[in-house]
Design a protein around this motif. Sequence first.
Motif, short mmCIF file in Angstrom:
data_model
loop_
_atom_site.label_atom_id
_atom_site.label_comp_id
_atom_site.label_asym_id
_atom_site.label_seq_id
_atom_site.Cartn_x
_atom_site.Cartn_y
_atom_site.Cartn_z
N LYS A 1 0.83 -1.21 0.00
CA LYS A 1 0.00 0.00 0.00
C LYS A 1 0.86 1.26 0.00
N ALA B 1 2.34 1.61 -3.43
CA ALA B 1 1.27 2.00 -4.35
C ALA B 1 0.96 3.49 -4.22
N LYS B 2 0.98 3.99 -2.96
CA LYS B 2 0.74 5.40 -2.71
C LYS B 2 1.84 6.27 -3.31
N LYS B 3 3.10 5.82 -3.14
CA LYS B 3 4.23 6.56 -3.71
C LYS B 3 4.15 6.56 -5.24
N GLU C 1 1.41 6.37 -6.99
CA GLU C 1 0.33 7.30 -7.36
C GLU C 1 0.83 8.74 -7.42
N GLU C 2 1.70 9.11 -6.46
CA GLU C 2 2.24 10.47 -6.42
C GLU C 2 3.11 10.75 -7.65
N ASN D 1 3.09 9.06 -10.48
CA ASN D 1 2.22 8.97 -11.67
C ASN D 1 1.39 10.24 -11.84
N GLN D 2 0.99 10.84 -10.72
CA GLN D 2 0.22 12.08 -10.77
C GLN D 2 1.06 13.21 -11.36
N ASN E 1 1.20 12.62 -14.97
CA ASN E 1 -0.09 12.99 -15.53
C ASN E 1 -0.21 14.51 -15.71
#
Length: 581
Positions: free
Chosen positions: A220, A223-225, A227-228, A230-231, A234
């Motif tokens: 988790k 996955a959170k790192k 997401e950051e 990847n954001q 993006n």
Amino acid sequence: MSKPKFKSLKKVLEYSKPYKKRFNWVIFWAILLSVFAAGRPYLLKQTVDEYLKNYDSQGLLYYIVLMAVVLVLEVTSQFYFTYWANWLGQDIIKDIRDKLFSHITSFKMKYFDNEPVGKLVTRTVSDIESIASIFSQGLFMIVSDILKMIVILGIMLYMNWKLTLIILLAMPILIYATNIFQKKMKVAFNEVRNQISNLNTFVQERLTGMKIVQLFNREKIEAKKFEEINQKHNKAWLKNILYNSVFFPIADIVTNVTLGVVIWIGVKSVINDEGLTTEGQLFAYIWYITMLFNPLRQIADKFNVMQMGIIAAERVFEVLEIDSQIQNKGNKVVSSFKGAISFKNVRFSYIENEEVLKGINLEVQQGETIAIVGSTGAGKSTIINLLNRFYEIDSGTICVDGEDIKNYTLDSLRKQIAIVLQDVFLFADTVYNNITLYNKDISREEVINAAKKIGVHEFIMNMPNGYDYNVKERGVMLSSGQRQLIAFLRAYVSNPSILILDEATSSIDSYSEELIQKATETITKGRTSIVIAHRLATIINADKIIVMDKGQIVESGSHHELLKLEKGYYKRLYDSQFETK
């Protein structure tokens, strides 16, 4: 285009020199394409003014056939232009990628200690693919569009300079918008490339260390790192999309307003018989305006593609220009060593002013087996790294057979030294290829005979497909002990003069250890061997044991000699490992 960008483009174009003939053909087809593309609307103008108005069916048929021929020639030119431009681009990036990979493999280990692997993967794969777009979608397409625009403007001025003047007045607006768009996109593309590099680095590290991720329940968190990161990737692309969303509608407005003005003035002139233009010219101008403004609008997009390719090229050339190679100035080539090794007052530091080896003096006689022991960080593995010239020493001398190792060519030096590491690296390939590493001088028969000698042939034959069994990435299909046995065989078949075993018997089961002990006895026989070990039971029979602590040799002697030193470092290590309770 700024000077650094032009410099990078020039460097890329230098790689086209071996393909000069093909380069010239691309330009040739670009010229033909511009002529044929610009010729069709003019033929339409002639058709309307000379034959349609006069109801000349024979002349009309002639021009229709002529327009069809020009269309076929235009399509043919487009095909060859696109095909040759892409072909040239692919061959150029193949050459650059070959050079880059060869350059990277010659780097000092220090470079890999400091740089993330994901960055190099990005440079070698996606950045180089972006360079190909300079040729396939950028430079040559821009050249073709500019040639097309020049021919079109020439024909338009020839047909009706007054009507053309209206179009020329609108063009600076589009050029100005294009310039702003290009500058904004340059920043956006650079950010995109940086975020792709960060993304690659993160993913590669986590996939490689997936066992640690799962072992410590970090799924988790990671996955959170992700997401950051990847954001951020993006957001970088959204900036790119925003600029495109603003520019292209503006370009469409300018194009359509210009077209509307020309149609309004032209139709008014024809209706009032003012003589400014003709029906045929008006038809041609409607076609020409689209052909003139669309390339101008698309040039901005193609400039961005090219700019992205140039930015990628800058990043690739940045790696190519890194001077991180071990100096290979030696000219002595050896087919074998006797195996005498000496370290004379050797000092070394991975980080400046933080010495790892502090004046090491060490003598290893020909055919001798020495063991190096000591706590973690004492400098044991550093010694073998320096012997292989993975790093440059700060001062002192390392000699093999009385000759400074700097005087030997790197190839011949490393060919005579084989290392078996604790963490064995196997490629996603067959057992046989992992043993020979594609050395054509080593036959399958030699591999099998060597395997029998060190006692691992039976173990290999018990695997599916035997020597042709694919061990998958990093040898995940094998146990650590099995990987070690393959590493021993790999070292043995290379027939080295000097053998190094770096923690090669740790973290394995008792059965594998028994096989490895047998393999060790076989492959160390008759050659100089250096054994680095924490488990003292494996080095009791060494000719000499070197004890290291904090980058210095603190004790030296045989097992029995060192045990006699009551307060000795080695005796403390031995007692702690063999203490009975």
